[in-house]
Design an enzyme around this catalytic site. Structure first.
Site, short mmCIF file in Angstrom:
data_model
loop_
_atom_site.label_atom_id
_atom_site.label_comp_id
_atom_site.label_asym_id
_atom_site.label_seq_id
_atom_site.Cartn_x
_atom_site.Cartn_y
_atom_site.Cartn_z
N ARG A 87 0.84 -1.21 0.00
CA ARG A 87 0.00 0.00 0.00
C ARG A 87 0.87 1.25 0.00
NH1 ARG A 87 -2.09 -3.67 -1.16
NH2 ARG A 87 -3.85 -4.79 -0.26
N GLU A 145 -4.57 2.14 7.20
CA GLU A 145 -4.47 2.11 5.73
C GLU A 145 -5.13 3.37 5.16
OE1 GLU A 145 -5.20 -1.65 3.82
OE2 GLU A 145 -6.03 -0.69 2.04
N SER A 161 -10.95 -0.87 4.03
CA SER A 161 -10.22 -1.37 5.20
C SER A 161 -9.60 -0.20 5.96
CB SER A 161 -9.10 -2.31 4.77
OG SER A 161 -9.66 -3.45 4.17
C1 LIG Z 1 -15.41 -0.63 -0.14
C2 LIG Z 1 -13.93 -0.40 -0.35
C3 LIG Z 1 -13.09 -1.46 -0.62
C4 LIG Z 1 -11.73 -1.25 -0.82
N1 LIG Z 1 -10.95 -2.33 -1.10
C5 LIG Z 1 -9.63 -2.14 -1.28
C6 LIG Z 1 -8.79 -3.24 -1.58
O1 LIG Z 1 -9.21 -4.38 -1.68
N2 LIG Z 1 -7.47 -3.00 -1.77
C7 LIG Z 1 -6.94 -1.73 -1.69
O2 LIG Z 1 -5.74 -1.60 -1.88
N3 LIG Z 1 -7.72 -0.67 -1.40
C8 LIG Z 1 -9.03 -0.84 -1.20
N4 LIG Z 1 -9.85 0.22 -0.93
C9 LIG Z 1 -9.27 1.55 -0.81
C10 LIG Z 1 -9.39 2.36 -2.12
O3 LIG Z 1 -10.11 1.73 -3.09
C11 LIG Z 1 -8.03 2.59 -2.68
O4 LIG Z 1 -7.29 3.31 -1.74
C12 LIG Z 1 -8.15 3.38 -3.97
O5 LIG Z 1 -7.18 2.84 -4.83
C13 LIG Z 1 -7.95 4.84 -3.78
O6 LIG Z 1 -8.20 5.48 -5.02
P1 LIG Z 1 -9.08 6.81 -5.10
O7 LIG Z 1 -9.05 7.26 -6.51
O8 LIG Z 1 -10.40 6.58 -4.44
O9 LIG Z 1 -8.20 7.78 -4.24
P2 LIG Z 1 -8.68 8.84 -3.16
O10 LIG Z 1 -9.21 8.13 -1.98
O11 LIG Z 1 -9.48 9.89 -3.83
O12 LIG Z 1 -7.27 9.43 -2.81
C14 LIG Z 1 -6.34 8.67 -2.08
C15 LIG Z 1 -5.02 9.43 -2.13
O13 LIG Z 1 -4.49 9.30 -3.44
C16 LIG Z 1 -4.24 10.59 -3.98
N5 LIG Z 1 -4.50 10.54 -5.41
C17 LIG Z 1 -5.68 10.26 -6.03
N6 LIG Z 1 -5.53 10.33 -7.37
C18 LIG Z 1 -4.21 10.64 -7.58
C19 LIG Z 1 -3.43 10.88 -8.77
N7 LIG Z 1 -3.95 10.81 -10.00
N8 LIG Z 1 -2.14 11.21 -8.59
C20 LIG Z 1 -1.57 11.31 -7.37
N9 LIG Z 1 -2.26 11.11 -6.22
C21 LIG Z 1 -3.57 10.79 -6.34
C22 LIG Z 1 -5.19 11.52 -3.24
O14 LIG Z 1 -4.67 12.85 -3.24
C23 LIG Z 1 -5.19 10.93 -1.86
O15 LIG Z 1 -4.07 11.36 -1.11
C24 LIG Z 1 -11.21 0.05 -0.73
C25 LIG Z 1 -12.05 1.13 -0.47
C26 LIG Z 1 -13.41 0.91 -0.26
C27 LIG Z 1 -14.29 2.08 0.02
#
Ligand SMILES: Cc1cc2nc3c(=O)[nH]c(=O)nc-3n(C[C@H](O)[C@H](O)[C@H](O)COP(=O)(O)OP(=O)(O)OC[C@H]3O[C@@H](n4cnc5c(N)ncnc54)[C@H](O)[C@@H]3O)c2cc1C
Length: 235
Positions: free
Chosen positions: A73, A219, A125
């Site tokens: 992560r 996380e 998570s």
């Molecule tokens: C129901 C659920 C299940 C999940 N299951 C998993 C799983 O199985 N495995 C897992 O690893 N995660 C999981 N997650 C967490 C989530 O999906 C991941 O963290 C996801 O990849 C985050 O992407 P996001 O676009 O939503 O980022 P955001 O939550 O919008 O942002 C997260 C961070 O990334 C930064 N960011 C976003 N886009 C960019 C970009 N283009 N460039 C640079 N920085 C950026 C943001 O500034 C922020 O700091 C889960 C979440 C939920 C709600």
């Protein structure tokens, strides 16, 4: 990610099926090296293009996967390249029958629906799973806990198991509740705000540490704790 997986299924590209049901964007998933079901973004990323928008003249940088310093992560975009925005990425995928790819993705989505509290608002998570190599001897010698060690992406003890074993399932604070269905999720059961979630996170961490001597690492990232970000209700 959802759109990318739809494209993979339609065109018959295999390699990202593990991400079925993973919410969010490709950039967010690369930054956090998202992973599930034994797969991680780092397994398919060839290179990433990003830009640093903090200076007066934005710089475009292209990094190969090794230079992205992917970890559990984790990536360079959370550390040395923190200010950079990911613009695009190249993936290495293999050809497969579209219906096979679509089926594998659908299975992951169904697995999540059966085990995760997706019927309530949540942020996924809360805690990282615990590296088995770091647990205290009392935990390592506990045969019941040892039976649950997973090797995804390396030997880890599920945080959900420890949270369950300290009896935190279903415990609530304000409108936030530790999910009964998956105790590493905190759900918004009734008009929760971020302070309710924060209190529960701290309580869970305290209880797990008191019983097992394990310090759970978050996380999730709390937006109000990021430098330069105004405080606001976020979770
Ligand atoms: C129901 C659920 C299940 C999940 N299951 C998993 C799983 O199985 N495995 C897992 O690893 N995660 C999981 N997650 C967490 C989530 O999906 C991941 O963290 C996801 O990849 C985050 O992407 P996001 O676009 O939503 O980022 P955001 O939550 O919008 O942002 C997260 C961070 O990334 C930064 N960011 C976003 N886009 C960019 C970009 N283009 N460039 C640079 N920085 C950026 C943001 O500034 C922020 O700091 C889960 C979440 C939920 C709600």
């Amino acid at each position: 990610m959802h759109e990318l997986l739809e494209l993979c299924a339609a065109r018959g590209f295999s390699g990202l099926e593990w991400a079925g049901g993973l919410p969010g964007t490709v950039g967010g998933a690369i930054r956090g090296n998202a992973g599930a079901f034994g797969g991680e973004m780092k397994d398919s990323v060839v290179d990433v293009i990003s830009t640093d928008i903090s200076g007066s003249s934005p710089m475009i940088t292209k990094r190969g996967a090794r230079a992205c310093a992917f970890g559990y992560r984790d990536s360079i975009f959370k550390n040395a390249a923190k200010g950079e925005v990911i613009l695009s990425a190249t993936f290495s995928l293999v050809r497969a029958a579209p219906e096979t790819v679509a089926k594998a993705i659908a299975e992951k989505i169904a697995w999540r629906a059966a085990r995760q509290p997706l019927d309530y608002p949540n942020v996924g998570s809360i805690f990282k799973n615990v590296a088995w190599a770091t647990v205290p001897d009392a935990v390592r010698n506990n045969e019941e806990l040892a039976r649950h060690v997973k090797t995804d992406p390396f030997p880890v003890l599920p945080a959900a198991l420890l949270i369950d074993r300290v009896g935190m399932k279903g415990v609530s604070f304000g409108g936030a509740m530790v999910s009964q269905k998956h105790p590493n999720f905190i759900v918004n059961a009734c008009d929760a705000d971020a302070s309710h979630v924060r209190k529960l996170i701290d309580l869970v961490r305290h209880e797990v540490h008191a019983k097992f001597g394990v310090t759970l690492e978050e996380e999730v990232e709390s937006v109000s704790e990021l430098p330069g970000t105004p405080r606001r209700r976020t979770i």
